[in-house]
Design a protein around this motif. Structure first.
Motif, mmCIF file in Angstrom:
data_model
loop_
_atom_site.group_PDB
_atom_site.id
_atom_site.type_symbol
_atom_site.label_atom_id
_atom_site.label_comp_id
_atom_site.label_asym_id
_atom_site.label_seq_id
_atom_site.Cartn_x
_atom_site.Cartn_y
_atom_site.Cartn_z
ATOM 1 N N LEU A 48 4.879 18.712 -26.357
ATOM 2 C CA LEU A 48 4.881 19.573 -27.529
ATOM 3 C C LEU A 48 3.993 20.800 -27.305
ATOM 4 O O LEU A 48 4.339 21.918 -27.703
ATOM 5 N N LEU A 49 2.864 20.591 -26.690
ATOM 6 C CA LEU A 49 1.943 21.697 -26.442
ATOM 7 C C LEU A 49 2.504 22.684 -25.419
ATOM 8 O O LEU A 49 2.161 23.866 -25.441
ATOM 9 N N GLU A 50 3.380 22.208 -24.547
ATOM 10 C CA GLU A 50 3.997 23.085 -23.548
ATOM 11 C C GLU A 50 5.183 23.860 -24.105
ATOM 12 O O GLU A 50 5.615 24.843 -23.493
ATOM 13 N N GLY A 51 5.729 23.431 -25.238
ATOM 14 C CA GLY A 51 6.939 24.038 -25.783
ATOM 15 C C GLY A 51 6.727 25.444 -26.306
ATOM 16 O O GLY A 51 5.599 25.916 -26.490
ATOM 17 N N ARG A 52 7.850 26.124 -26.596
ATOM 18 C CA ARG A 52 7.827 27.514 -27.045
ATOM 19 C C ARG A 52 7.970 27.655 -28.557
ATOM 20 O O ARG A 52 7.852 28.757 -29.090
ATOM 21 N N ALA A 53 8.254 26.557 -29.269
ATOM 22 C CA ALA A 53 8.542 26.645 -30.703
ATOM 23 C C ALA A 53 7.339 27.151 -31.494
ATOM 24 O O ALA A 53 6.197 26.781 -31.215
ATOM 25 N N GLU A 54 7.636 27.974 -32.481
ATOM 26 C CA GLU A 54 6.577 28.477 -33.350
ATOM 27 C C GLU A 54 6.020 27.370 -34.237
ATOM 28 O O GLU A 54 4.831 27.350 -34.539
ATOM 29 N N ARG A 55 6.900 26.465 -34.655
ATOM 30 C CA ARG A 55 6.488 25.353 -35.511
ATOM 31 C C ARG A 55 7.026 24.047 -34.932
ATOM 32 O O ARG A 55 8.103 24.015 -34.357
ATOM 33 N N THR A 56 6.259 22.981 -35.132
ATOM 34 C CA THR A 56 6.677 21.660 -34.684
ATOM 35 C C THR A 56 6.489 20.657 -35.809
ATOM 36 O O THR A 56 5.473 20.688 -36.505
ATOM 37 N N PRO A 75 4.143 6.763 -23.692
ATOM 38 C CA PRO A 75 2.774 7.069 -24.130
ATOM 39 C C PRO A 75 2.777 8.304 -25.019
ATOM 40 O O PRO A 75 3.388 9.321 -24.673
ATOM 41 N N TYR A 76 2.111 8.204 -26.150
ATOM 42 C CA TYR A 76 2.113 9.360 -27.039
ATOM 43 C C TYR A 76 1.453 10.570 -26.386
ATOM 44 O O TYR A 76 1.782 11.713 -26.709
ATOM 45 N N SER A 77 0.558 10.340 -25.463
ATOM 46 C CA SER A 77 -0.080 11.454 -24.761
ATOM 47 C C SER A 77 0.952 12.286 -24.007
ATOM 48 O O SER A 77 0.807 13.514 -23.881
ATOM 49 N N TRP A 78 2.030 11.653 -23.532
ATOM 50 C CA TRP A 78 3.094 12.398 -22.852
ATOM 51 C C TRP A 78 3.830 13.287 -23.854
ATOM 52 O O TRP A 78 4.091 14.457 -23.578
ATOM 53 N N LEU A 79 4.181 12.700 -24.996
ATOM 54 C CA LEU A 79 4.884 13.464 -26.018
ATOM 55 C C LEU A 79 4.019 14.629 -26.499
ATOM 56 O O LEU A 79 4.486 15.748 -26.681
#
Length: 383
Positions: free
Chosen positions: A119-127, A111-115
């Motif tokens: 992404l929102l939980e990650g630490r990256a400055e840019r995605t 499910p794209y909602s999982w992905l």
């Protein structure tokens, strides 16, 4: 700008073989080619360990575990790529196909909602999210390309979505790659005539729309958040630069796209940026030595660019940057970056690079850097 390779990650997911849907054999080539590009010197120079390839993942859990691991360790940029069947539920929810996926059964895919949540939980400055997928079967035509892009949108993310309208257009018979990824790879390997020195996402997106439209193929969608469109995916091999004069340049009028030391987070990123400086200068190692007035030898230039550990003194790096033609006003920023990394290393906040690589591998990489960058520079300046 290029991301810091030591603080960036890529997760490439692709499903080419299906139990209940049509196979997409070109997807396997997509993954291999894109991984080679992202780990090569003309793009992000990621290590193999930092570019995870998931071909035909057995479950959504397996794919999500890799994605979350990458999101937890990437501090600069995280790139997520999916190629395969994109499916939708009767309620219009997007899910990404896996080997046992079925139409309108979101639990059989990702499910794209999982992905999105990962992404929102990650630490990256840019995605960066690249979706090379179609709907397939009954989902064809139930959602327009702009709606797909809107559903996949994530704050702080640059999105490229193929949003193909039918399966055949996505994977043309007889072609090695799918239509969208094949065009993306072509742009990154052959360049954009008259385009910028670095192939940033905005320039790539415009070229993708133009080239795919000209071929009568579905036009991709793009979304940008937080000015990520300036992030570069690779060097432009056909970039045209005015030849440098033999005399010292007028640095006050220098408008070349020099790397920004403020974006460097790791020692690996520091040396990657130093190599980018040489590419931007369009100078050979010998020419740099000559322009330094003999302060650094030709061999010293090569040794500096192929180091794995941060120099303990600033002098050689400073002479190298000056000889490359870096504007005087930027030298202090580079020295501040070096001092910041030295302090972080002393405090144990920046891991030392792995020095256990096989010497033969390092020699091959060094040789590859030289050949590739000479090609990118487009000429060999006289000594």
């Amino acid at each position: 700008m290029f991301p810091d390779p030591g603080a960036s990650r890529a997760v490439l997911i692709g499903t080419s073989a299906y139990d209940f849907l049509e196979d997409l054999p070109a997807v396997s080539n997509n993954l291999t080619s894109l991984a080679e590009l992202l780990t090569g010197p003309t793009s992000w120079s990621l290590s193999r360990d930092d570019c995870v390839v998931l071909s035909n993942p057995p479950s959504a859990t397996a794919a999500m575990n890799s994605l979350r691991d990458a999101g937890a360790t990437a501090r600069d940029t995280l790139l997520v790529y999916y190629s395969g069947h994109g499916l939708v539920t009767p309620d219009g929810e997007l899910y990404l196909g896996l080997p046992q996926s079925k139409q309108q059964r979101v639990e059989t895919g990702i499910p794209y909602s999982w992905l999105r949540a990962a992404l929102l939980e990650g630490r990256a400055e840019r995605t960066v999210v690249i979706l090379d997928c179609c709907y397939g079967g009954l989902a064809l035509g139930t959602m327009g390309p702009s709606e797909l892009a809107a559903q996949a949108d994530v704050e702080g993310t640059y999105l490229l979505a193929a949003a193909s309208e039918n399966r055949q257009a996505l994977a043309p018979p007889g072609e090695s790659h799918t239509a969208f990824t094949g065009e993306l790879l072509a742009i990154l390997t052959t360049g954009i005539p008259g385009g910028p020195e670095r192939l940033d996402l905005d320039s790539i997106f415009r070229e993708l729309r133009k080239s795919l439209s000209a071929k009568g193929r579905p036009v991709p969608q793009g979304r940008e958040r937080n000015s990520n469109g300036r992030l570069a995916l690779g060097w432009n091999p056909v970039f045209s630069r005015t030849p440098m004069p033999s005399n010292p340049i007028d640095r006050d009028g220098d408008h070349r796209a020099w790397p920004d030391p403020a974006s460097i987070l790791t020692v690996e990123g520091f040396f990657n940026a130093l190599r980018q400086v040489r590419v931007t200068s369009a100078l050979t190692h010998t020419a740099i030595s000559h322009r330094s007035g003999g302060q650094i030898a030709t061999g010293t230039v090569g040794s500096l660019l192929n180091r794995k550990d941060l120099p303990r003194t600033w002098r050689t790096t400073g002479v190298y940057l000056t000889a490359c033609g870096l504007p005087d006003g930027q030298l202090s920023d580079w020295q501040s970056c070096w001092e910041r990394l030295r302090s972080a290393l002393s405090a144990g906040n920046v891991p030392e690079p792995d020095k256990s690589q096989d010497q033969g591998v390092k020699n091959r990489v060094s040789s590859s850097w030289g050949r590739t960058f000479r090609k990118l520079a487009g000429r060999r300046p006289s000594d």
